[in-house]
Scaffold this motif. Structure first.
Motif, PDB file in Angstrom:
ATOM      1  N   LEU A  93     -59.785  37.372 -14.526  1.00 58.08           N
ATOM      2  CA  LEU A  93     -58.427  37.377 -14.016  1.00 58.08           C
ATOM      3  C   LEU A  93     -58.518  37.547 -12.502  1.00 58.08           C
ATOM      4  O   LEU A  93     -59.053  38.547 -12.011  1.00 58.08           O
ATOM      5  N   ALA A  94     -58.015  36.555 -11.760  1.00 58.80           N
ATOM      6  CA  ALA A  94     -58.146  36.556 -10.299  1.00 58.80           C
ATOM      7  C   ALA A  94     -56.759  36.563  -9.669  1.00 58.80           C
ATOM      8  O   ALA A  94     -55.868  35.815 -10.076  1.00 58.80           O
ATOM      9  N   SER A  95     -56.566  37.424  -8.657  1.00 62.54           N
ATOM     10  CA  SER A  95     -55.241  37.585  -8.073  1.00 62.54           C
ATOM     11  C   SER A  95     -55.315  37.710  -6.563  1.00 62.54           C
ATOM     12  O   SER A  95     -56.280  38.238  -6.003  1.00 62.54           O
ATOM     13  N   ASN A  96     -54.242  37.219  -5.924  1.00 64.54           N
ATOM     14  CA  ASN A  96     -54.013  37.597  -4.539  1.00 64.54           C
ATOM     15  C   ASN A  96     -53.379  38.986  -4.531  1.00 64.54           C
ATOM     16  O   ASN A  96     -53.202  39.602  -5.578  1.00 64.54           O
ATOM     17  N   PHE A  97     -53.024  39.486  -3.370  1.00 67.37           N
ATOM     18  CA  PHE A  97     -52.499  40.848  -3.275  1.00 67.37           C
ATOM     19  C   PHE A  97     -51.211  40.791  -2.482  1.00 67.37           C
ATOM     20  O   PHE A  97     -51.190  40.959  -1.272  1.00 67.37           O
ATOM     21  N   SER A  98     -50.103  40.526  -3.195  1.00 62.86           N
ATOM     22  CA  SER A  98     -48.826  40.282  -2.548  1.00 62.86           C
ATOM     23  C   SER A  98     -47.735  41.081  -3.233  1.00 62.86           C
ATOM     24  O   SER A  98     -47.697  41.170  -4.465  1.00 62.86           O
ATOM     25  N   GLY A  99     -46.826  41.659  -2.451  1.00 67.33           N
ATOM     26  CA  GLY A  99     -45.683  42.344  -3.018  1.00 67.33           C
ATOM     27  C   GLY A  99     -44.580  41.393  -3.414  1.00 67.33           C
ATOM     28  O   GLY A  99     -43.869  41.610  -4.390  1.00 67.33           O
ATOM     29  N   LYS A 100     -44.413  40.330  -2.640  1.00 66.33           N
ATOM     30  CA  LYS A 100     -43.364  39.345  -2.941  1.00 66.33           C
ATOM     31  C   LYS A 100     -43.665  38.597  -4.216  1.00 66.33           C
ATOM     32  O   LYS A 100     -42.788  38.350  -5.044  1.00 66.33           O
ATOM     33  N   TRP A 101     -44.926  38.205  -4.387  1.00 69.60           N
ATOM     34  CA  TRP A 101     -45.355  37.471  -5.586  1.00 69.60           C
ATOM     35  C   TRP A 101     -46.296  38.386  -6.365  1.00 69.60           C
ATOM     36  O   TRP A 101     -47.485  38.461  -6.064  1.00 69.60           O
ATOM     37  N   PRO A 102     -45.763  39.126  -7.349  1.00 72.03           N
ATOM     38  CA  PRO A 102     -46.530  40.221  -7.963  1.00 72.03           C
ATOM     39  C   PRO A 102     -47.595  39.758  -8.960  1.00 72.03           C
ATOM     40  O   PRO A 102     -47.587  40.134 -10.128  1.00 72.03           O
TER      41      PRO A 102
END
Length: 505
Positions: A93-102
């Protein structure tokens, strides 16, 4: 591992959020593909969003290659789990780190759901504009590509703590009360938005002093019709007199008016009557997609239940866990009882772990959830609703108008916890830290960068980004003001939970 790697898009069940997030997803996918190619892999894309369980079954089920899910907006966990359970191909599972796009919120929820099903997985994350330039991310990705899994630093994890005799004694008093009369959770549905990690059921709950009674939310509609208008009049007058600020007809929320809030109070009163009828101790309230075209959102009611200052109050709060999350209702109810026994105010807040960043040399988490944060967080005065606001829930997700219960959480020492399933047993994560008051400009930037209508808490949880992202098995946390750390560890052990303590220091 083979050189071929499948890359897929887990999705929301609703088409509009997926389409709004599509540019962000495409950008993140390009980053994942570039990173894999830099490591000599041959990635290929699974077509389209997986926005229903059968998409996962049909599209992920046949894949035997190593597989990467791209998490760059909110997703439902069955859109991964239902296609990968019963298999052992490497899963990342790979993610960016953004508050707008959770995406990180969706990653945490999906990871916890996979763990509850005993399906192995790894996770990787980055906030770098170019993922291939983040050396830590690339090293983890290299490890996964080589071995099929990622090992994470565990020095922040302990399984016991030295406890004071007074804390153990107090915890035993609470445990004895629970054993004399087990805790009854009134469940208004379950498994909101695919959060299967947050439903334990009687087979697990009853081992630890809890049980549930499940009620169909159709009862809210039926019983709400019979709520006397005078009770709604009195409830509205009460919350206004106590300082709740309604933001009716502001900006693009022209359909949010007094009647919308009255209907939310109607639902509050209907559920209050059911709590009384079934002699329930606490509530799990599902975010039910089938109900949102028919009734306003439950957030105002949930926030009021979690406040001592509420219509027709008996002088106590009634723990209400949004999204019917038993992983939060369990620690919230235990924390409430410990707080009262210790002479502290019994409010316990429910939050998403939404985002986080460095501020003045320490990492702060933005804790932010639409429902189940009581007014005490905003004023530290149990007799009032001052500092609490009700804004229209975003119409994109809530077509029927209704408001939140929101505000800025005040600073103070705090204890946090979470219950989850691992290896078919219930565990309790426990930590402590501090709620921090940010400078107004920083606060507003962080708040506006997430969801401004929802209650805001900036917190030092005692764990930074990498500890939480590597090890935490939820996207939710229960938070209480005051230090009940020792007592909660002792009570959790007394009730038979496995205990894990997370602390970077």
């Amino acid at each position: 591992m083979t050189n071929k790697v499948a890359v897929y898009w887990p999705g929301d069940a609703r088409d509009i959020p997926n389409q709004l997030a599509r540019p962000n997803m495409e950008e993140a996918t390009a980053q994942v593909v570039a990173a894999l190619k830099k490591l000599g892999r041959d990635p290929y894309l699974v077509e389209g969003f997986l926005s229903k369980p059968h998409h996962a079954i049909e599209k992920l089920g046949p894949i035997q290659d190593p597989t990467v899910g791209v998490f760059a907006h909110w997703v439902y966990s069955p859109h991964t789990t239902d296609g990968v359970v019963g298999k052992d191909n490497p899963l990342l599972l790979a993610s960016n780190f953004s508050g707008k796009w959770p995406g990180l919120v969706g990653l945490l929820n999906t990871g916890a759901s996979l763990a509850s099903l005993n399906r192995s997985f790894s996770r990787a994350w980055t906030d770098a504009p170019d993922w291939t330039q983040d050396s830590v991310f690339m090293e983890r990705l290299r490890e996964w590509c080589t071995t099929g899994k990622i090992a994470y630093e565990t020095k922040a994890i302990r399984y016991s703590a030295p406890l004071s005799a007074a804390a153990v004694s107090l915890a035993r008093e609470v445990a004895d009360e629970i054993k004399a009369r087990r805790i009854l959770v009134l469940m208004l549905g379950d498994t909101s938005m695919g959060m299967i990690n947050g439903y334990f059921g009687p087979r697990l709950l009853n081992k630890h002093g809890f049980t549930e009674h499940k009620v169909d939310q159709a009862w809210i509609i039926d019983r709400g019709r019979r709520i006397e208008e005078k009770r709604i009049d009195d409830a509205l007058a009460f919350v206004k007199s106590k300082g709740l600020n309604f933001h009716w007809k502001e900006g693009d929320a022209q359909d949010f008016d007094e009647n919308a809030s009255r209907e939310q109070l109607r639902d509050y009163l209907a559920v209050l009557d059911m709590v009384s009828e079934f002699k329930a101790d606490c509530i799990g309230w599902q975010y039910q997609l089938g109900l949102i075209p028919l009734r306003p959102p439950s957030d105002l009611a949930e926030g009021l239940f979690n406040s001592v200052c509420r219509p027709e109050s008996n002088g106590d709060n009634i723990i209400c866990s949004t999204e019917a999350d038993q992983g939060n209702v369990v620690p919230m109810e235990l924390m409430k009882r410990l707080l009262k026994k210790k002479g502290l105010h019994q409010a316990v807040m429910f939050h998403d772990v939404r985002w986080g960043a460095e501020h003045e040399g320490r990492f702060l988490w933005v804790l932010l959830n639409s429902g189940s944060c009581g007014a005490y967080a905003f004023n530290h005065d149990p007799s009032t609703l001052e500092g609490a606001h009700s804004y229209r829930q975003p119409s994109l997700y809530f077509p029927t108008p209704g408001g939140t219960l929101t505000g800025e959480s005040l600073p103070g020492k705090m204890t946090w916890a979470r219950t989850y399933i691992l290896n078919d047993e219930l565990w309790m994560d426990i930590g402590k830290g501090e709620v921090v008051q940010l400078p107004p400009a920083t606060r507003d930037a962080w708040w506006e960068g997430t969801t401004r209508q929802w209650p805001f808490m900036a917190a030092d949880m005692g764990i930074g980004r990498d500890t939480l992202m590597a090890h935490y098995l939820s996207n939710h946390a229960a938070v209480a003001y005051g230090d009940i750390f020792d007592e909660l560890v002792a009570l959790s052990q007394e009730l038979g939970f496995k205990v894990r303590i997370l602390a970077d220091d």
